[in-house]
Design a protein around this motif. Structure first.
Motif, PDB file in Angstrom:
ATOM      1  N   GLU A 504      54.656-110.425  -7.904  1.00 25.93           N
ATOM      2  CA  GLU A 504      55.349-109.325  -7.250  1.00 25.93           C
ATOM      3  C   GLU A 504      55.408-108.136  -8.206  1.00 25.93           C
ATOM      4  O   GLU A 504      55.227-108.266  -9.410  1.00 25.93           O
ATOM      5  N   LEU A 505      55.667-106.972  -7.612  1.00 27.00           N
ATOM      6  CA  LEU A 505      55.886-105.806  -8.460  1.00 27.00           C
ATOM      7  C   LEU A 505      57.193-105.972  -9.219  1.00 27.00           C
ATOM      8  O   LEU A 505      58.241-106.216  -8.610  1.00 27.00           O
ATOM      9  N   PRO A 506      57.225-105.844 -10.536  1.00 21.81           N
ATOM     10  CA  PRO A 506      58.503-105.853 -11.248  1.00 21.81           C
ATOM     11  C   PRO A 506      59.398-104.721 -10.757  1.00 21.81           C
ATOM     12  O   PRO A 506      58.906-103.681 -10.298  1.00 21.81           O
ATOM     13  N   VAL A 507      60.677-104.917 -10.877  1.00 26.01           N
ATOM     14  CA  VAL A 507      61.643-103.947 -10.355  1.00 26.01           C
ATOM     15  C   VAL A 507      61.444-102.576 -10.996  1.00 26.01           C
ATOM     16  O   VAL A 507      61.526-101.545 -10.318  1.00 26.01           O
ATOM     17  N   ARG A 508      61.163-102.538 -12.285  1.00 21.79           N
ATOM     18  CA  ARG A 508      60.991-101.238 -12.952  1.00 21.79           C
ATOM     19  C   ARG A 508      59.782-100.490 -12.389  1.00 21.79           C
ATOM     20  O   ARG A 508      59.850 -99.279 -12.138  1.00 21.79           O
ATOM     21  N   ASP A 509      58.668-101.225 -12.196  1.00 22.12           N
ATOM     22  CA  ASP A 509      57.489-100.574 -11.622  1.00 22.12           C
ATOM     23  C   ASP A 509      57.755-100.134 -10.187  1.00 22.12           C
ATOM     24  O   ASP A 509      57.283 -99.067  -9.742  1.00 22.12           O
ATOM     25  N   MET A 510      58.514-100.943  -9.468  1.00 17.64           N
ATOM     26  CA  MET A 510      58.862-100.607  -8.091  1.00 17.64           C
ATOM     27  C   MET A 510      59.682 -99.321  -8.043  1.00 17.64           C
ATOM     28  O   MET A 510      59.467 -98.457  -7.170  1.00 17.64           O
ATOM     29  N   ARG A 550      66.657 -97.041  -3.990  1.00 15.99           N
ATOM     30  CA  ARG A 550      67.590 -98.049  -3.479  1.00 15.99           C
ATOM     31  C   ARG A 550      66.969 -98.818  -2.309  1.00 15.99           C
ATOM     32  O   ARG A 550      67.081-100.049  -2.223  1.00 15.99           O
ATOM     33  N   GLN A 551      66.298 -98.097  -1.396  1.00 16.76           N
ATOM     34  CA  GLN A 551      65.703 -98.761  -0.241  1.00 16.76           C
ATOM     35  C   GLN A 551      64.577 -99.698  -0.667  1.00 16.76           C
ATOM     36  O   GLN A 551      64.447-100.811  -0.153  1.00 16.76           O
ATOM     37  N   ALA A 552      63.751 -99.265  -1.617  1.00 15.33           N
ATOM     38  CA  ALA A 552      62.651-100.111  -2.084  1.00 15.33           C
ATOM     39  C   ALA A 552      63.178-101.401  -2.708  1.00 15.33           C
ATOM     40  O   ALA A 552      62.654-102.496  -2.444  1.00 15.33           O
ATOM     41  N   ILE A 553      64.206-101.278  -3.541  1.00 11.51           N
ATOM     42  CA  ILE A 553      64.757-102.468  -4.195  1.00 11.51           C
ATOM     43  C   ILE A 553      65.470-103.356  -3.180  1.00 11.51           C
ATOM     44  O   ILE A 553      65.375-104.589  -3.239  1.00 11.51           O
TER      45      ILE A 553
END
Length: 570
Positions: A504-510, A550-553
Motif C-alpha cells: 500500500e501507499l505509506p501514509v506520508r506518501d499518500m 484528511r479524505q485520502a487518509i
C-alpha cells in the motif's frame, strides 16, 4: 417581542448543578424569593475524576456559570462533609464566587489545606468559617442547623434548612452506624423532632438504594481484617479510602495486634492523617514508620496502608502494582487487601490493577460478606428509617446515577411520600408555595481542570487532544511561488498513524500525493486572484489541502487525523 413578566411572589427553589444523575461532583443550590430578587444558598462543591478522557485531564468540576452571574446574591457555601466529591472543587472555583464557606472543624481543615496549596492562605483565613458540631447559622432567608449523622468520614452533617415557605432536610452522605469508631452516633432524637416539626422536602442520598438491609458498622471490621492479616506470611498492603479515618485507625490497630509496623503510602493518606490529628482523631493509634524504614524490615513485619483502591493511575497501589514506587516494593508471596468497594465506573481500572498484581505472584483479597469493608451510604432499610423520621411532603433523590434516582423515587412512592420529584442536573425545582414541580432548566455542565487552567468541554484544545489521542496528527509544509506552483515536494511528518502495508501507499506518501492533487484541483484555481496567490487567501489554500489529505487518509485508514498545514509563499 413580549417581555416575560417577572414573578413577584416568593418561591422556594431547589437546583442541583452536579450530583443528580451521577455519583460525584455534588453541587446543590437553594433559592428563596421572587424571580427578580432571589437569594441563594450553596450546599457542597465537589469534583469527579477522569480516567484519561479527555487526555491530560484528571479532575472535573461543575459548571458554576449560573450562580457565578448571581454571586452577589449567594449567601454562602455550606459543606456537609470532607469527601472530594463534596469539597474538591472549592480550591478551583471559590475565586469565581468569593462567598463565605462554612464547615465543621475536620472538613474545614481539609478545605484550608487545599486553599493554601492554591495560594489562598489569606482568603482562607477571612472567608472560611468553622462551625461547631450541631451548630447553626443564619444566611439571609435561610436558617441552617447541623444535624449529626454517620458516614465513612469524620463529622458528616445533615442540614436542616428553615425558610419562611417551609423547611428542607438535606442529608448529604450518610448511613446508620450504631457504633461508629470516630464521632457520635446518628442523632435519632434530632431526626425524629425534625419530622414532627414538619418538613417540606427531603433531599437524600441514593447511592445504595439497590442494596437490601443495612450498610453495617465500622466496628465490625476489626476481626475480619485481623484474621486475614494474621494469616499472611509476607508483606501486606491494605488499600482503602484515605478519608475513612475510622478505617485507618482500625487498620493501624490490626497491624499492632499482628506485630507489624505500619507505613503510609500516598499523599492523601498523609494529609488525612494530619487533618485527623489536628482535630483530635487518631491520637492513640500506633506510630507510623517512614517509607525508608520499611525497606530495611523483614517482609512479615510490614503493613503498607496505601491509596489507590479505585485503580487511580498515580496512586500508591498502582505504582506498587507496576513496581514503580520509589521507596516500597511488593513481591511474590505478598498480599494486597482491598478494604473498599468499587465506585461505579472504576471497575475496569481496578480489574486491570488486580491482574497486574496477580501476574507478579501477589495475592489479592477483596471484601467477603462485609468482613473487611462496609459502605458509608444507606441501604434500603436505612432509607426507610430516614423517611419514617423525616416524614417529608416532597422527596427528591440525589447522589446517584439515573437508575439510582429512579429506584429511590419508586421507594419513596412506596413509602407514601405525597410528592416525588426526580430531578437532574440543571432542573430548577419549585418546592413552595403549592405543589412541587420542575419549572425550568438552567445551564449546567462540566469544567475541566487542565493544569492551572479551567477549560470548558467545548474548548478547541480538548477537541484537538481527543483527535490526537484517537487518530494522530499529520504536519504538512508547503512552499509555493506566487503563481501557486510547488517549488519543492511537500514536507510531511505524521505522528500516531500507521505507516501502511508494504503493498500500500505509506501514509506520508499518500499525504504528499493528496496535497499535490489539491493544488492541481479546480478549487485551488479559483483561489488565484486572478492568476496569483493573494496573501489574504492562504487560509483557504490551507483548508483545501487539509480536506484533500484528511479524505485520502480516511479512505485508506478509516480515521480522520488532525491535519496541520503550514504555507510559505516565495
Amino acid at each position: 417581542m413580549v417581555k416575560k413578566k417577572q414573578k413577584s411572589i416568593d418561591e422556594l427553589i431547589f437546583l442541583p448543578l452536579g450530583g443528580a444523575g451521577e455519583i460525584g461532583m455534588n453541587l446543590n443550590l437553594y433559592g428563596f424569593g421572587p424571580e427578580h430578587d432571589r437569594r441563594w444558598l450553596m450546599v457542597d462543591l465537589g469534583v469527579t475524576f477522569t480516567r484519561g478522557e479527555p487526555p491530560g485531564i484528571d479532575v472535573i468540576t461543575p459548571d458554576i456559570s449560573f450562580i457565578e452571574e448571581k454571586r452577589d446574591d449567594l449567601m454562602g457555601l455550606v459543606l456537609t462533609h470532607g469527601h472530594e466529591d463534596h469539597i474538591g472543587a472549592v480550591p478551583y472555583l471559590w475565586s469565581h464566587l468569593k462567598c463565605p464557606v462554612y464547615a465543621t472543624s475536620f472538613t474545614a481543615s481539609l478545605v484550608k489545606g487545599k486553599l493554601v496549596r492554591e495560594g489562598f492562605e489569606e482568603e482562607a483565613a477571612e472567608y472560611l468559617h468553622v462551625l461547631p458540631l450541631k451548630g447553626s447559622l443564619n444566611l439571609g432567608p435561610f436558617d441552617i442547623e447541623l444535624v449529626t449523622l454517620t458516614h465513612s468520614i469524620a463529622e458528616p452533617n445533615g442540614l436542616l434548612i428553615r425558610t419562611p415557605l417551609g423547611n428542607i432536610f438535606h442529608t448529604g452522605d450518610w448511613k446508620i452506624d450504631p457504633d461508629p469508631l470516630i464521632g457520635e452516633a446518628i442523632d435519632e432524637d434530632a431526626l425524629g423532632k425534625i419530622g414532627v416539626s414538619g418538613i417540606r422536602a427531603l433531599i437524600c442520598d441514593s447511592t445504595n438504594v439497590f442494596e437490601e438491609g443495612v450498610a453495617g458498622s465500622e466496628a465490625q471490621i476489626f476481626n475480619g481484617l485481623y484474621d486475614l492479616v494474621k494469616s499472611c506470611t509476607g508483606r501486606v498492603a491494605v488499600t482503602t479510602f484515605a478519608s475513612n479515618i475510622a478505617r485507618l485507625g482500625t487498620i493501624a490497630e490490626v497491624a499492632k495486634a499482628c506485630d507489624r509496623h505500619i507505613v503510609l503510602a500516598g499523599r492523601s493518606m498523609h494529609r488525612m492523617v494530619e487533618a485527623a490529628r489536628q482535630n483530635g482523631f487518631l491520637t492513640n493509634v500506633p506510630k507510623f514508620i517512614e517509607e525508608h524504614e520499611a525497606r530495611t524490615l523483614p517482609p512479615e513485619t510490614v503493613l503498607i496502608l496505601c491509596t489507590g483502591s479505585q485503580g487511580e493511575p498515580r496512586a500508591a497501589l498502582m505504582r506498587l502494582a507496576e513496581d514503580k514506587h520509589p521507596s516500597l516494593r511488593l513481591e511474590e508471596g505478598d498480599t494486597v487487601i482491598f478494604s473498599s468497594r468499587s465506585i461505579p465506573g472504576n471497575e475496569v481500572d481496578i480489574s486491570d490493577m488486580k491482574n497486574m498484581l496477580v501476574e507478579r505472584g501477589i495475592d489479592i483479597i477483596t471484601n467477603r460478606g462485609g468482613e473487611i469493608h462496609v459502605s458509608g451510604h444507606p441501604c434500603r432499610d436505612e432509607l426507610t428509617h430516614m423517611y419514617s423520621w423525616i416524614k417529608p411532603q416532597v422527596a427528591i433523590p440525589v447522589h446517584g446515577e439515573a437508575r439510582h434516582l429512579a429506584e429511590h423515587a419508586r421507594l419513596a412512592q412506596s413509602l407514601q411520600v405525597p410528592e416525588v420529584i426526580t430531578a437532574r442536573n440543571g432542573d430548577m425545582v419549585h418546592l413552595a408555595p403549592d405543589k412541587a414541580h420542575i419549572t425550568d432548566q438552567v445551564p449546567y455542565g462540566r469544567i475541566y481542570v487542565d493544569g492551572d487552567l479551567l477549560v470548558s468541554d467545548g474548548d478547541p484544545a480538548l477537541h484537538a487532544r481527543r483527535t490526537l489521542a484517537n487518530a494522530g496528527v499529520v504536519f504538512v509544509a508547503l512552499v509555493l511561488n506566487k503563481k501557486g506552483q510547488l517549488i519543492e515536494e511537500p514536507d510531511v511528518h505524521a505522528l500516531g498513524l500507521p505507516d501502511g502495508e508494504s503493498d500500500e501507499l505509506p501514509v506520508r506518501d499518500m499525504a504528499r500525493q493528496a496535497a499535490r492533487e489539491a493544488l492541481a484541483s479546480q478549487g485551488f484555481k479559483k483561489v488565484l486572484s486572478p492568476d496569483r496567490i493573494d496573501e489574504r487567501q492562504t487560509g483557504r489554500i490551507k483548508d483545501l489541502v487539509r480536506r484533500y489529505i484528511r479524505q485520502a487518509i480516511q479512505d485508506y485508514w478509516g480515521k480522520k487525523p488532525l491535519i496541520e498545514v503550514s504555507l510559505v509563499i516565495v
